[in-house]
Design a protein around this motif. Sequence first.
Motif, mmCIF file in Angstrom:
data_model
loop_
_atom_site.group_PDB
_atom_site.id
_atom_site.type_symbol
_atom_site.label_atom_id
_atom_site.label_comp_id
_atom_site.label_asym_id
_atom_site.label_seq_id
_atom_site.Cartn_x
_atom_site.Cartn_y
_atom_site.Cartn_z
ATOM 1 N N PRO A 169 0.822 -1.228 0.000
ATOM 2 C CA PRO A 169 0.000 0.000 0.000
ATOM 3 C C PRO A 169 0.854 1.275 0.000
ATOM 4 C CG PRO A 169 -0.830 -1.561 1.630
ATOM 5 C CD PRO A 169 0.486 -2.099 1.136
ATOM 6 N N ASP A 170 1.991 1.256 0.690
ATOM 7 C CA ASP A 170 2.880 2.423 0.710
ATOM 8 C C ASP A 170 3.485 2.682 -0.666
ATOM 9 O OD1 ASP A 170 2.446 2.600 3.490
ATOM 10 O OD2 ASP A 170 4.083 1.197 3.871
ATOM 11 N N ILE A 171 3.848 1.603 -1.365
ATOM 12 C CA ILE A 171 4.418 1.738 -2.708
ATOM 13 C C ILE A 171 3.363 2.289 -3.665
ATOM 14 C CG2 ILE A 171 5.359 0.457 -4.681
ATOM 15 C CD1 ILE A 171 6.667 -1.432 -2.570
ATOM 16 N N GLN A 172 2.143 1.776 -3.570
ATOM 17 C CA GLN A 172 1.058 2.269 -4.432
ATOM 18 C C GLN A 172 0.786 3.743 -4.170
ATOM 19 O OE1 GLN A 172 -1.925 -0.613 -3.362
ATOM 20 N NE2 GLN A 172 -1.492 -1.868 -5.162
ATOM 21 N N GLU A 173 0.766 4.129 -2.904
ATOM 22 C CA GLU A 173 0.540 5.533 -2.568
ATOM 23 C C GLU A 173 1.669 6.415 -3.104
ATOM 24 O OE1 GLU A 173 0.029 8.455 1.326
ATOM 25 O OE2 GLU A 173 0.015 6.288 1.612
ATOM 26 N N ALA A 174 2.905 5.942 -2.990
ATOM 27 C CA ALA A 174 4.047 6.708 -3.502
ATOM 28 C C ALA A 174 3.944 6.876 -5.015
ATOM 29 C CB ALA A 174 5.357 6.030 -3.118
ATOM 30 N N MET A 175 3.521 5.820 -5.719
ATOM 31 C CA MET A 175 3.349 5.912 -7.178
ATOM 32 C C MET A 175 2.262 6.933 -7.525
ATOM 33 S SD MET A 175 5.399 3.902 -8.871
ATOM 34 C CE MET A 175 4.559 3.596 -10.400
ATOM 35 N N GLU A 176 1.150 6.863 -6.812
ATOM 36 C CA GLU A 176 0.065 7.814 -7.063
ATOM 37 C C GLU A 176 0.518 9.250 -6.804
ATOM 38 O OE1 GLU A 176 -3.125 6.434 -4.596
ATOM 39 O OE2 GLU A 176 -3.380 4.592 -5.768
ATOM 40 N N ASN A 177 1.243 9.452 -5.727
ATOM 41 C CA ASN A 177 1.747 10.793 -5.401
ATOM 42 C C ASN A 177 2.732 11.284 -6.453
ATOM 43 O OD1 ASN A 177 0.176 10.849 -3.100
ATOM 44 N ND2 ASN A 177 1.835 10.213 -1.758
ATOM 45 N N ALA A 178 3.564 10.373 -6.970
ATOM 46 C CA ALA A 178 4.532 10.755 -8.003
ATOM 47 C C ALA A 178 3.819 11.190 -9.272
ATOM 48 C CB ALA A 178 5.472 9.592 -8.292
ATOM 49 N N ILE A 179 2.829 10.427 -9.678
ATOM 50 C CA ILE A 179 2.081 10.767 -10.892
ATOM 51 C C ILE A 179 1.338 12.094 -10.703
ATOM 52 C CG2 ILE A 179 0.132 10.047 -12.355
ATOM 53 C CD1 ILE A 179 1.169 7.119 -11.846
ATOM 54 N N GLN A 180 0.733 12.272 -9.545
ATOM 55 C CA GLN A 180 0.037 13.526 -9.261
ATOM 56 C C GLN A 180 1.001 14.711 -9.304
ATOM 57 O OE1 GLN A 180 -3.286 13.867 -8.994
ATOM 58 N NE2 GLN A 180 -2.939 16.071 -8.935
ATOM 59 N N ALA A 181 2.199 14.545 -8.737
ATOM 60 C CA ALA A 181 3.192 15.615 -8.738
ATOM 61 C C ALA A 181 3.598 15.992 -10.156
ATOM 62 C CB ALA A 181 4.416 15.209 -7.920
ATOM 63 N N VAL A 182 3.760 14.994 -11.023
ATOM 64 C CA VAL A 182 4.133 15.272 -12.421
ATOM 65 C C VAL A 182 3.002 16.001 -13.145
ATOM 66 C CG1 VAL A 182 4.646 14.194 -14.636
ATOM 67 C CG2 VAL A 182 5.828 13.419 -12.592
ATOM 68 N N LEU A 183 1.794 15.546 -12.907
ATOM 69 C CA LEU A 183 0.662 16.207 -13.570
ATOM 70 C C LEU A 183 0.508 17.643 -13.111
ATOM 71 C CD1 LEU A 183 -1.961 13.310 -13.559
ATOM 72 C CD2 LEU A 183 -0.625 14.165 -15.502
ATOM 73 N N GLU A 184 0.768 17.898 -11.831
ATOM 74 C CA GLU A 184 0.684 19.265 -11.324
ATOM 75 C C GLU A 184 1.801 20.151 -11.856
ATOM 76 O OE1 GLU A 184 0.530 18.830 -7.082
ATOM 77 O OE2 GLU A 184 -1.510 18.041 -7.120
ATOM 78 N N GLN A 185 2.951 19.570 -12.173
ATOM 79 C CA GLN A 185 4.076 20.347 -12.737
ATOM 80 C C GLN A 185 3.785 20.786 -14.157
ATOM 81 O OE1 GLN A 185 7.493 17.798 -12.614
ATOM 82 N NE2 GLN A 185 7.752 17.953 -10.397
ATOM 83 N N ASN A 186 2.976 20.050 -14.844
ATOM 84 C CA ASN A 186 2.733 20.326 -16.272
ATOM 85 C C ASN A 186 1.401 20.936 -16.457
ATOM 86 O OD1 ASN A 186 5.208 19.283 -17.558
ATOM 87 N ND2 ASN A 186 4.626 17.506 -16.347
#
Length: 186
Positions: A169-186
Motif C-alpha cells: 500500500p505504501d508503494i502504491q501511494e508513492a506511485m500515485e503521489n509521483a504521478i500527481q506531482a508530475v501532472l501538477e508540474q505540467n
Amino acid sequence: MIQSGTSFTMHWSGVDDFRQRLGSISRNLVPTIRRFVAPVCQLVLDDYAQALEVGGYVATGALTSGIKSSGVRIDERDGIVSFGFGDPIDGPEGYGNIWGYAKVIEYGASFSKMPPMDIIMNWMTMKNISQQYDGQTFKQAAFAIARSIQLNGLQPRHLFEDSYSKHVPDIQEAMENAIQAVLEQN
C-alpha cells in the motif's frame, strides 16, 4: 487508393503544444517516481534486514550489511518499477556469494548430496554452537546437521516477500503521489 509505404501526417491546432506537454510529462515521470518510491523501497529493505536478525539468520552480518538499495529501476516500455539490493558481494571466507544464501533463506532448498562439511563447521563456529552437542565431537555434529539438510532440505522463509507485501500500500501511494506531482508540474 492508399498504397503501401504511403504515410500521412495530420496537424491541427494545439497538437504541438500537446506533444510538448506530453514530452515534459514523460521526461519528468521517471525521476519523480524514483524520488517518491525510493524511500518506501528502503523501508522494505530495512524490514527485511530486521526480519533476518529476528529470525536468527545472521551469523557474520555479511547479508544484512549487504542489503543496500541499488535504486529504483523503471522499464518505461512495460511500466515495470523494480528495486533491488545492489551488487552481489562475497561473504566471509568459505561462504561464497551472500546472495546465494539470501535465495536459500527466501525460497528454501533441497539437496541431492550433503552440503560441504567445512561450510557447516564454519557456520557452527560463527553461531557459537560448537560445544553444545551432547557426547558428539564437533565433526560428528556437523555431519549430523549436513545429513539432516540433505534429507530434509531447508524450508523457505519468504522474509523478503513478507517485507515487500507489508509495504505494497505504501508503494502504491508513492506511485500515485509521483504521478500527481508530475501532472501538477505540467
